[in-house]
Design a protein around this motif. Structure first.
Motif, short mmCIF file in Angstrom:
data_model
loop_
_atom_site.label_atom_id
_atom_site.label_comp_id
_atom_site.label_asym_id
_atom_site.label_seq_id
_atom_site.Cartn_x
_atom_site.Cartn_y
_atom_site.Cartn_z
N PHE A 160 -8.09 -31.14 35.78
CA PHE A 160 -6.67 -30.88 36.02
C PHE A 160 -6.45 -29.39 36.21
O PHE A 160 -7.14 -28.56 35.60
CB PHE A 160 -5.83 -31.38 34.83
N ARG A 161 -5.51 -29.10 37.08
CA ARG A 161 -5.23 -27.70 37.40
C ARG A 161 -4.65 -27.00 36.18
O ARG A 161 -3.64 -27.44 35.61
CB ARG A 161 -4.25 -27.64 38.57
N ARG A 162 -5.28 -25.95 35.72
CA ARG A 162 -4.80 -25.18 34.56
C ARG A 162 -4.86 -23.69 34.90
O ARG A 162 -5.93 -23.11 35.02
CB ARG A 162 -5.67 -25.45 33.34
N GLU A 163 -3.66 -23.10 35.08
CA GLU A 163 -3.57 -21.68 35.35
C GLU A 163 -2.51 -21.08 34.42
O GLU A 163 -1.76 -21.80 33.75
CB GLU A 163 -3.21 -21.42 36.83
N LYS A 164 -2.45 -19.75 34.43
CA LYS A 164 -1.55 -19.07 33.48
C LYS A 164 -0.10 -19.52 33.61
O LYS A 164 0.59 -19.76 32.61
CB LYS A 164 -1.64 -17.55 33.72
N HIS A 165 0.34 -19.70 34.85
CA HIS A 165 1.73 -20.08 35.07
C HIS A 165 1.88 -21.55 35.42
O HIS A 165 2.96 -22.01 35.79
CB HIS A 165 2.34 -19.21 36.18
N VAL A 166 0.77 -22.29 35.35
CA VAL A 166 0.82 -23.74 35.64
C VAL A 166 0.11 -24.46 34.48
O VAL A 166 -1.04 -24.88 34.59
CB VAL A 166 0.14 -24.08 36.97
N PRO A 167 0.77 -24.58 33.33
CA PRO A 167 0.12 -25.18 32.16
C PRO A 167 -0.15 -26.67 32.30
O PRO A 167 -1.03 -27.20 31.65
CB PRO A 167 1.11 -24.91 31.03
#
Length: 330
Positions: free
Chosen positions: A26-33
């Motif tokens: 699953f996509r996990r980035e700083k601004h996309v939790p």
């Protein structure tokens, strides 16, 4: 062409690579939790491939290779990154190679052209990542496809020589002597049966820039189709020849009977061989005069083009080449 170097039959275990597993990422980035699924697909498993090579004339290089194994594909990764495909294994084989299933004996395919590539054992497909399984009602699938397993199978490779003319005759009929007389081939020649233990190929020059390929097949004996003598091992090489040149020596007990035995053995092995154009060369004719030749014509089988020839004195060899070339062109 040494007999120890001529290998026309190999059997080996062919195992393709397994496909890599798809990723359940699953996509996990700083601004996309809580990003959506972005798992990539797994890579394909490696194939086992046969490639034709006109510079090869034997399967010797595969004789001791009992297991051929391709690499597995890598698993997929996040960010929809596809896994790396497994490396293929390419086996170069001479033209005229037939691939068979070792268990059933079924013919898979034949390699007849230079650089022709055919997949022998297919690699497993890579699994799909979870990105493929999201729907309006299931926006966060926590699963992905596993990769397909590779295939493991036993394979037989048989070589059938590609030549325009195949020499057919009993041992000691003068086939090797003829081939050495009209081409640059240097087969072993001796005054005893089974001098030739492997097929020999020779390129025969014809009237300037033309040429054709002739194959000297080890001698057939009565019962060869049932496995007697050396004949059964090499009868398959005759299948590829467009013209069959029968050789019967003039000192045979009966020219007609010897010719009929040869035809019978070919028919028992493969009836389709009798559909090929046939020419009869009556060898060792340097011991005959015109009167004897005329007398012997009554013992020549009907319905086949024939010539009295002598490889030693070169008697009628040019006429024989004319007859062969005419048959090839037709």
């Amino acid at each position: 062409m040494a007999d120890s170097n001529f290998i026309d039959y190999v059997k080996f275990c062919s195992r393709s690579g397994a496909g890599g597993a798809g990723s359940a990422h699953f996509r996990r980035e700083k601004h996309v939790p809580k990003g959506g699924p972005d798992g990539g697909d797994g890579g394909r498993g490696g194939h086992i491939i046969l490639r034709g090579n006109s510079q090869l004339w034997t399967l010797l290089h595969l004789k001791y290779r009992k297991h051929v194994i391709a690499k597995n594909g890598n698993g997929g990764e996040g960010g929809r990154r596809k896994g790396k495909d497994g490396a293929d294994v390419i086996l170069e084989v001479p033209l005229g190679t037939v691939a068979k299933d070792a268990e059933t004996g079924d013919v898979r395919f034949e390699i007849t052209e230079h650089d022709q590539e055919v997949v022998l054992t297919k690699g497993g497909r890579g699994g799909l990542g979870n990105d493929h399984f999201k729907t309006s009602t299931n926006q966060a699938p926590h699963y992905a496809q596993p990769g397909e397993p590779g295939i493991e199978e036993w394979i037989i490779l048989e070589l059938k020589l590609l030549a325009d003319v195949g020499l057919v005759g009993f041992p000691n009929a003068g086939k090797s002597t003829l081939l050495s007389s009209i081409s640059a081939a240097k087969p072993e020649i001796g005054d005893y049966p089974f001098t030739t233990l492997v097929p020999n190929l020779g390129v025969v020059p014809y009237r300037g820039d033309k040429s054709f390929v002739m194959a000297d097949i080890p001698g057939i004996i009565e019962g060869a189709a049932e496995g007697k003598g050396l004949g059964i091992r090499f009868l398959r090489h005759i299948e590829r020849n467009s013209i069959l040149l029968f050789m019967v020596p003039v000192d045979a007990d009966s020219i007609k009977k010897e010719y009929e035995i040869l035809v019978k053995e070919l028919k028992k092995y493969n009836p389709e061989l009798l559909d090929k154009r046939r020419i009869l060369a009556l060898s060792k004719s340097d011991m005959l005069d015109e009167e004897l030749m005329e007398e012997m014509k009554s013992d020549v089988p009907e319905g086949v083009d024939y010539l009295f020839v002598s490889s030693v004195s070169a008697y009628n060899l040019d006429r024989l080449k004319d007859l062969i070339w005419k048959a090839i062109v037709e």
